[in-house]
Design an enzyme around this catalytic site. Structure first.
Site, mmCIF file in Angstrom:
data_model
loop_
_atom_site.group_PDB
_atom_site.id
_atom_site.type_symbol
_atom_site.label_atom_id
_atom_site.label_comp_id
_atom_site.label_asym_id
_atom_site.label_seq_id
_atom_site.Cartn_x
_atom_site.Cartn_y
_atom_site.Cartn_z
ATOM 1 N N GLY A 1 0.784 -1.236 0.000
ATOM 2 C CA GLY A 1 0.000 0.000 0.000
ATOM 3 C C GLY A 1 0.816 1.287 0.000
ATOM 4 C CG ASP B 1 -8.678 0.747 9.480
ATOM 5 O OD1 ASP B 1 -9.436 1.521 10.072
ATOM 6 O OD2 ASP B 1 -9.095 -0.268 8.888
ATOM 7 C CG PHE C 1 -12.264 0.338 2.287
ATOM 8 C CD1 PHE C 1 -11.622 -0.384 3.286
ATOM 9 C CD2 PHE C 1 -11.846 0.188 0.980
ATOM 10 C CE1 PHE C 1 -10.579 -1.255 2.975
ATOM 11 C CE2 PHE C 1 -10.806 -0.687 0.660
ATOM 12 C CZ PHE C 1 -10.180 -1.415 1.667
ATOM 13 C CB VAL C 2 -9.732 5.760 1.148
ATOM 14 C CG1 VAL C 2 -10.690 6.706 1.856
ATOM 15 C CG2 VAL C 2 -8.601 5.368 2.088
ATOM 16 C CG ASP D 1 -5.432 -3.471 -1.859
ATOM 17 O OD1 ASP D 1 -4.975 -2.997 -0.796
ATOM 18 O OD2 ASP D 1 -5.859 -4.636 -1.943
ATOM 19 N NE ARG E 1 -1.938 -3.207 -4.198
ATOM 20 C CZ ARG E 1 -2.061 -3.286 -2.871
ATOM 21 N NH1 ARG E 1 -1.958 -2.205 -2.138
ATOM 22 N NH2 ARG E 1 -2.277 -4.440 -2.285
HETATM 23 P P1 IMP Z 1 -4.651 -1.706 10.270
HETATM 24 O O1 IMP Z 1 -3.786 -2.875 10.620
HETATM 25 O O2 IMP Z 1 -6.116 -1.996 10.477
HETATM 26 O O3 IMP Z 1 -4.221 -0.388 10.919
HETATM 27 O O4 IMP Z 1 -4.592 -1.484 8.711
HETATM 28 C C1 IMP Z 1 -3.458 -1.224 8.071
HETATM 29 C C2 IMP Z 1 -3.455 -1.768 6.657
HETATM 30 O O5 IMP Z 1 -4.751 -2.144 6.189
HETATM 31 C C3 IMP Z 1 -2.974 -0.684 5.763
HETATM 32 O O6 IMP Z 1 -1.584 -0.734 5.603
HETATM 33 C C4 IMP Z 1 -3.726 -0.973 4.482
HETATM 34 O O7 IMP Z 1 -2.988 -1.860 3.670
HETATM 35 C C5 IMP Z 1 -5.008 -1.632 4.901
HETATM 36 N N1 IMP Z 1 -6.119 -0.658 4.967
HETATM 37 C C6 IMP Z 1 -6.691 -0.102 6.059
HETATM 38 N N2 IMP Z 1 -7.674 0.755 5.733
HETATM 39 C C7 IMP Z 1 -7.725 0.753 4.386
HETATM 40 C C8 IMP Z 1 -8.540 1.459 3.433
HETATM 41 O O8 IMP Z 1 -9.418 2.284 3.743
HETATM 42 N N3 IMP Z 1 -8.289 1.180 2.115
HETATM 43 C C9 IMP Z 1 -7.337 0.302 1.710
HETATM 44 N N4 IMP Z 1 -6.551 -0.366 2.563
HETATM 45 C C10 IMP Z 1 -6.748 -0.144 3.887
HETATM 46 MG MG MG Z 2 -4.113 -3.417 1.521
#
Ligand code: IMP
Ligand code: MG
Length: 192
Positions: free
Chosen positions: A43, A112, A161-162, A168, A174
């Site tokens: 990402g 996130d 969700f972006v 992606d 992407r």
């Molecule tokens: P976390 O572990 O929930 O903090 O999420 C981190 C990873 O989830 C990021 O590095 C992204 O790859 C993916 N992610 C989280 N939110 C989004 C979103 O809104 N769109 C796309 N990928 C996301």
């Molecule tokens: Mg991802």
């Protein structure tokens, strides 16, 4: 792909203007340091490429491959590091960059739930760097499962969700040059 978005949040000029600011801060803070940037793939790919070209310091770049979403729009909470080699006992070993004594800056696309960055930070701390900081392009305003301190942040966004600019949904979008909110009904469709 534009038709799959509910709205565009940040176009390319807005992203690049913000990167100019973050790069200036980082360049100032890491003068005279032994900087190693750790890119959390996939990402952060566009973000890292555009940000690092704005930082005129003698840094090193390393990459870590991590997944936590597994094709869904909600994190599974389980953070999987890409396994470099199988050990004789059958288990895998994460191939970690050698950052002992160095100043580490972790770069990720979006914060996130916090699971991913908390796990990456924990793993890297074991390798005894001199310092560790975290830089994210996006941070969602929400209660996190794991608290993560961000030292540099591009934009704070709502809990939506972006996609685009490296981010992606099921490995698509992407390559969009901007960041936008994906239409909700697409998130609910069964995966292909
Ligand atoms: P976390 O572990 O929930 O903090 O999420 C981190 C990873 O989830 C990021 O590095 C992204 O790859 C993916 N992610 C989280 N939110 C989004 C979103 O809104 N769109 C796309 N990928 C996301
Ligand atoms: Mg991802």
């Amino acid at each position: 792909m534009r038709g799959d978005l509910e709205r565009v949040l940040f176009d390319q000029p807005a992203i690049h203007r913000r990167l100019d600011d973050i790069a200036a801060q980082i360049s100032n803070d890491y003068r005279d340091c032994d900087l190693t940037v750790i890119a959390v793939l996939h990402g952060s790919l566009m973000f890292v490429a555009d940000l690092l070209r704005r930082i005129p310091l003698p840094l090193k770049l390393e990459c870590l491959s991590v997944a936590s979403y597994h094709g869904k729009a909600q994190t599974s909470g389980e953070v999987i590091f890409k396994v470099a080699a199988a050990s004789p006992s059958g288990g895998g070993q994460i191939l970690l960059p050698d950052v002992a004594g160095r100043d580490v800056l972790i770069l990720d696309d979006v914060l996130d739930s916090g699971h991913t960055l908390a796990a990456v930070r924990e793993v890297l701390e074991k390798t005894k760097p001199r310092s560790i900081r975290v830089c994210v392009l996006l941070s969602k305003k929400k209660q996190r499962a794991r608290e993560v301190v961000t030292d540099y942040m591009g934009f704070e966004i709502e809990d939506e969700f972006v996609v685009g600019y490296g981010l992606d949904f099921r490995e698509r979008y992407r390559n969009l040059p901007y960041i936008g909110v994906l239409r909700k009904e697409l998130l609910e469709q069964p995966g292909k």
